[in-house]
Design a protein around this motif. Structure first.
Motif, PDB file in Angstrom:
ATOM      1  N   MET A 216       0.808  -1.211   0.000  1.00 50.91           N
ATOM      2  CA  MET A 216       0.000   0.000   0.000  1.00 50.91           C
ATOM      3  C   MET A 216       0.847   1.268   0.000  1.00 50.91           C
ATOM      4  SD  MET A 216      -3.294  -0.541  -0.059  1.00 50.91           S
ATOM      5  CE  MET A 216      -4.045   0.864   0.749  1.00 50.91           C
ATOM      6  N   PHE A 217       2.167   1.116   0.127  1.00 51.46           N
ATOM      7  CA  PHE A 217       3.045   2.289   0.196  1.00 51.46           C
ATOM      8  C   PHE A 217       2.871   3.176  -1.028  1.00 51.46           C
ATOM      9  CE2 PHE A 217       7.046   4.236  -1.188  1.00 51.46           C
ATOM     10  CZ  PHE A 217       7.259   5.119  -0.137  1.00 51.46           C
ATOM     11  N   ALA A 218       2.786   2.562  -2.223  1.00 55.76           N
ATOM     12  CA  ALA A 218       2.665   3.338  -3.459  1.00 55.76           C
ATOM     13  C   ALA A 218       1.368   4.130  -3.485  1.00 55.76           C
ATOM     14  CB  ALA A 218       2.747   2.404  -4.664  1.00 55.76           C
ATOM     15  N   THR A 219       0.285   3.538  -2.998  1.00 59.04           N
ATOM     16  CA  THR A 219      -1.000   4.229  -2.955  1.00 59.04           C
ATOM     17  C   THR A 219      -0.954   5.393  -1.979  1.00 59.04           C
ATOM     18  OG1 THR A 219      -2.220   2.218  -3.534  1.00 59.04           O
ATOM     19  CG2 THR A 219      -3.451   3.972  -2.460  1.00 59.04           C
ATOM     20  N   TYR A 220      -0.323   5.185  -0.823  1.00 54.34           N
ATOM     21  CA  TYR A 220      -0.181   6.272   0.142  1.00 54.34           C
ATOM     22  C   TYR A 220       0.617   7.426  -0.464  1.00 54.34           C
ATOM     23  CZ  TYR A 220      -1.705   2.876   3.665  1.00 54.34           C
ATOM     24  OH  TYR A 220      -2.419   1.950   4.385  1.00 54.34           O
ATOM     25  N   PHE A 221       1.649   7.084  -1.211  1.00 55.85           N
ATOM     26  CA  PHE A 221       2.474   8.109  -1.850  1.00 55.85           C
ATOM     27  C   PHE A 221       1.658   8.883  -2.878  1.00 55.85           C
ATOM     28  CE2 PHE A 221       5.437   9.644  -5.071  1.00 55.85           C
ATOM     29  CZ  PHE A 221       6.404  10.268  -4.297  1.00 55.85           C
ATOM     30  N   ASN A 222       0.812   8.185  -3.617  1.00 59.16           N
ATOM     31  CA  ASN A 222      -0.044   8.833  -4.611  1.00 59.16           C
ATOM     32  C   ASN A 222      -1.003   9.811  -3.939  1.00 59.16           C
ATOM     33  OD1 ASN A 222      -1.656   7.485  -7.615  1.00 59.16           O
ATOM     34  ND2 ASN A 222      -1.429   9.572  -6.905  1.00 59.16           N
ATOM     35  N   CYS A 223      -1.597   9.381  -2.832  1.00 57.30           N
ATOM     36  CA  CYS A 223      -2.509  10.260  -2.085  1.00 57.30           C
ATOM     37  C   CYS A 223      -1.783  11.493  -1.575  1.00 57.30           C
ATOM     38  CB  CYS A 223      -3.136   9.496  -0.924  1.00 57.30           C
ATOM     39  SG  CYS A 223      -4.229   8.148  -1.409  1.00 57.30           S
ATOM     40  N   LEU A 224      -0.576  11.304  -1.080  1.00 55.19           N
ATOM     41  CA  LEU A 224       0.210  12.425  -0.571  1.00 55.19           C
ATOM     42  C   LEU A 224       0.528  13.413  -1.689  1.00 55.19           C
ATOM     43  CD1 LEU A 224       1.774  13.758   1.748  1.00 55.19           C
ATOM     44  CD2 LEU A 224       3.739  12.323   1.146  1.00 55.19           C
ATOM     45  N   ALA A 225       0.835  12.889  -2.879  1.00 53.68           N
ATOM     46  CA  ALA A 225       1.125  13.763  -4.021  1.00 53.68           C
ATOM     47  C   ALA A 225      -0.096  14.600  -4.392  1.00 53.68           C
ATOM     48  CB  ALA A 225       1.574  12.923  -5.210  1.00 53.68           C
ATOM     49  N   VAL A 226      -1.278  13.989  -4.341  1.00 52.07           N
ATOM     50  CA  VAL A 226      -2.511  14.709  -4.643  1.00 52.07           C
ATOM     51  C   VAL A 226      -2.760  15.809  -3.618  1.00 52.07           C
ATOM     52  CG1 VAL A 226      -5.032  14.507  -4.764  1.00 52.07           C
ATOM     53  CG2 VAL A 226      -3.583  12.808  -5.878  1.00 52.07           C
ATOM     54  N   ILE A 227      -2.554  15.482  -2.347  1.00 55.38           N
ATOM     55  CA  ILE A 227      -2.780  16.461  -1.275  1.00 55.38           C
ATOM     56  C   ILE A 227      -1.810  17.635  -1.393  1.00 55.38           C
ATOM     57  CG2 ILE A 227      -2.674  16.822   1.217  1.00 55.38           C
ATOM     58  CD1 ILE A 227      -3.644  13.928   1.543  1.00 55.38           C
TER      59      ILE A 227
ATOM     60  N   VAL B  15       5.356   7.213 -11.019  1.00 54.71           N
ATOM     61  CA  VAL B  15       5.235   8.108 -12.172  1.00 54.71           C
ATOM     62  C   VAL B  15       3.847   8.741 -12.199  1.00 54.71           C
ATOM     63  CG1 VAL B  15       5.206   8.224 -14.692  1.00 54.71           C
ATOM     64  CG2 VAL B  15       6.952   6.862 -13.526  1.00 54.71           C
ATOM     65  N   LYS B  16       2.822   7.929 -11.969  1.00 59.11           N
ATOM     66  CA  LYS B  16       1.453   8.437 -11.938  1.00 59.11           C
ATOM     67  C   LYS B  16       1.272   9.457 -10.828  1.00 59.11           C
ATOM     68  CE  LYS B  16      -3.305   6.950 -11.105  1.00 59.11           C
ATOM     69  NZ  LYS B  16      -3.484   7.769  -9.880  1.00 59.11           N
ATOM     70  N   SER B  17       1.906   9.235  -9.701  1.00 64.01           N
ATOM     71  CA  SER B  17       1.786  10.154  -8.562  1.00 64.01           C
ATOM     72  C   SER B  17       2.283  11.546  -8.915  1.00 64.01           C
ATOM     73  CB  SER B  17       2.566   9.601  -7.365  1.00 64.01           C
ATOM     74  OG  SER B  17       2.057   8.347  -6.951  1.00 64.01           O
ATOM     75  N   VAL B  18       3.411  11.600  -9.628  1.00 65.31           N
ATOM     76  CA  VAL B  18       3.952  12.888 -10.049  1.00 65.31           C
ATOM     77  C   VAL B  18       2.984  13.587 -11.003  1.00 65.31           C
ATOM     78  CG1 VAL B  18       5.834  14.030 -11.277  1.00 65.31           C
ATOM     79  CG2 VAL B  18       6.334  12.137  -9.720  1.00 65.31           C
ATOM     80  N   MET B  19       2.420  12.825 -11.936  1.00 62.67           N
ATOM     81  CA  MET B  19       1.455  13.383 -12.886  1.00 62.67           C
ATOM     82  C   MET B  19       0.200  13.882 -12.163  1.00 62.67           C
ATOM     83  SD  MET B  19       1.813  10.445 -15.841  1.00 62.67           S
ATOM     84  CE  MET B  19       0.423  11.070 -16.773  1.00 62.67           C
ATOM     85  N   ASP B  20      -0.296  13.090 -11.211  1.00 65.66           N
ATOM     86  CA  ASP B  20      -1.488  13.485 -10.458  1.00 65.66           C
ATOM     87  C   ASP B  20      -1.231  14.735  -9.626  1.00 65.66           C
ATOM     88  OD1 ASP B  20      -2.726  11.325 -11.524  1.00 65.66           O
ATOM     89  OD2 ASP B  20      -2.765  10.124  -9.685  1.00 65.66           O
ATOM     90  N   GLY B  21      -0.047  14.810  -9.037  1.00 64.81           N
ATOM     91  CA  GLY B  21       0.293  15.983  -8.239  1.00 64.81           C
ATOM     92  C   GLY B  21       0.291  17.249  -9.078  1.00 64.81           C
TER      93      GLY B  21
END
Length: 220
Positions: A1-12, A138-144
């Protein structure tokens, strides 16, 4: 779940930065923000929709999902949720109804954008089954980056989409070993194509060309 948490943090973090920039953007330049976000969303939507292997399946999925969504009044429910959240969290003033609407639209549009692509499904499954976090990173950076633009346009509702990302991607991360064989590459492509249609609806709305009740199409 670490990657998902990172994605959420990037969005926030992206949303918070967008809110800071929003206060510095003159009203005259807000059209630039909406136009830019709308055009980019259209480009992403077209590229995703063209991945379908059958336009008949794509059409059937969108129509069926729309029928179910309108029957359940999903969009109206989200707008009501936005109004409730704004009343609970925001200050009461004459523009409270408009703020509530923007909150719901920000949450809805951002959630669809961040979770409609194949990267959400494939990346989450990879993270859960093989421990490969690269695609989600990579997706996290794009989402952020997109969160900055969307929050500058819609406001704090974009931050709430991080919760949807957590639930959606977390589901595929935890159940990836079971879901992957069922969906297959073709199923993931069709899921992404339908998401592309939803993004096109969002893009048309941002450009003020046509307003769709996009939330009602989220039952495909």
């Amino acid at each position: 779940m670490f990657a998902t948490y990172f994605n959420c943090l990037a969005v926030i973090l992206g949303s918070l930065l967008g809110l800071l920039l929003r206060d510095r953007i003159k009203p005259a330049y807000q059209e630039v923000v909406f136009a830019s976000a709308g055009l980019v969303t259209l480009v992403i939507g077209v590229s995703m929709a063209l991945k379908t292997g059958s336009y008949l399946i794509l059409l059937f999925s969108v129509v069926l999902g729309g029928f179910v969504g309108y029957a359940l009044h999903i969009e109206e429910g989200l707008l009501a949720l936005g109004a409730f959240a704004q009343k609970r969290l925001g200050k009461k003033d004459g523009n409270n109804e408009q703020k509530a609407s923007n909150f719901a639209l920000g949450f809805l549009n951002a959630s669809i954008l961040f979770c409609s692509g194949a990267m959400s499904v494939v990346g989450s499954i990879q993270a859960g089954t093989t421990g490969d976090y690269q695609l989600i990173m990579v997706k996290s950076v794009m989402d952020g980056c997109m969160a900055i633009i969307l929050s500058a346009a819609y406001g704090p509702g974009v931050i709430a989409s991080a919760l949807f990302v957590l639930v959606y991607q977390g589901f595929f991360t935890l159940t990836g070993s079971f879901i992957s064989p069922i969906l297959g590459e073709g199923g993931i492509n069709e899921l992404s194509a339908v998401g592309g249609i939803l993004l096109l609806m969002i893009g048309f709305g941002l450009l003020d060309i046509k307003k769709f009740k996009t939330g009602n199409f989220c039952r495909q």
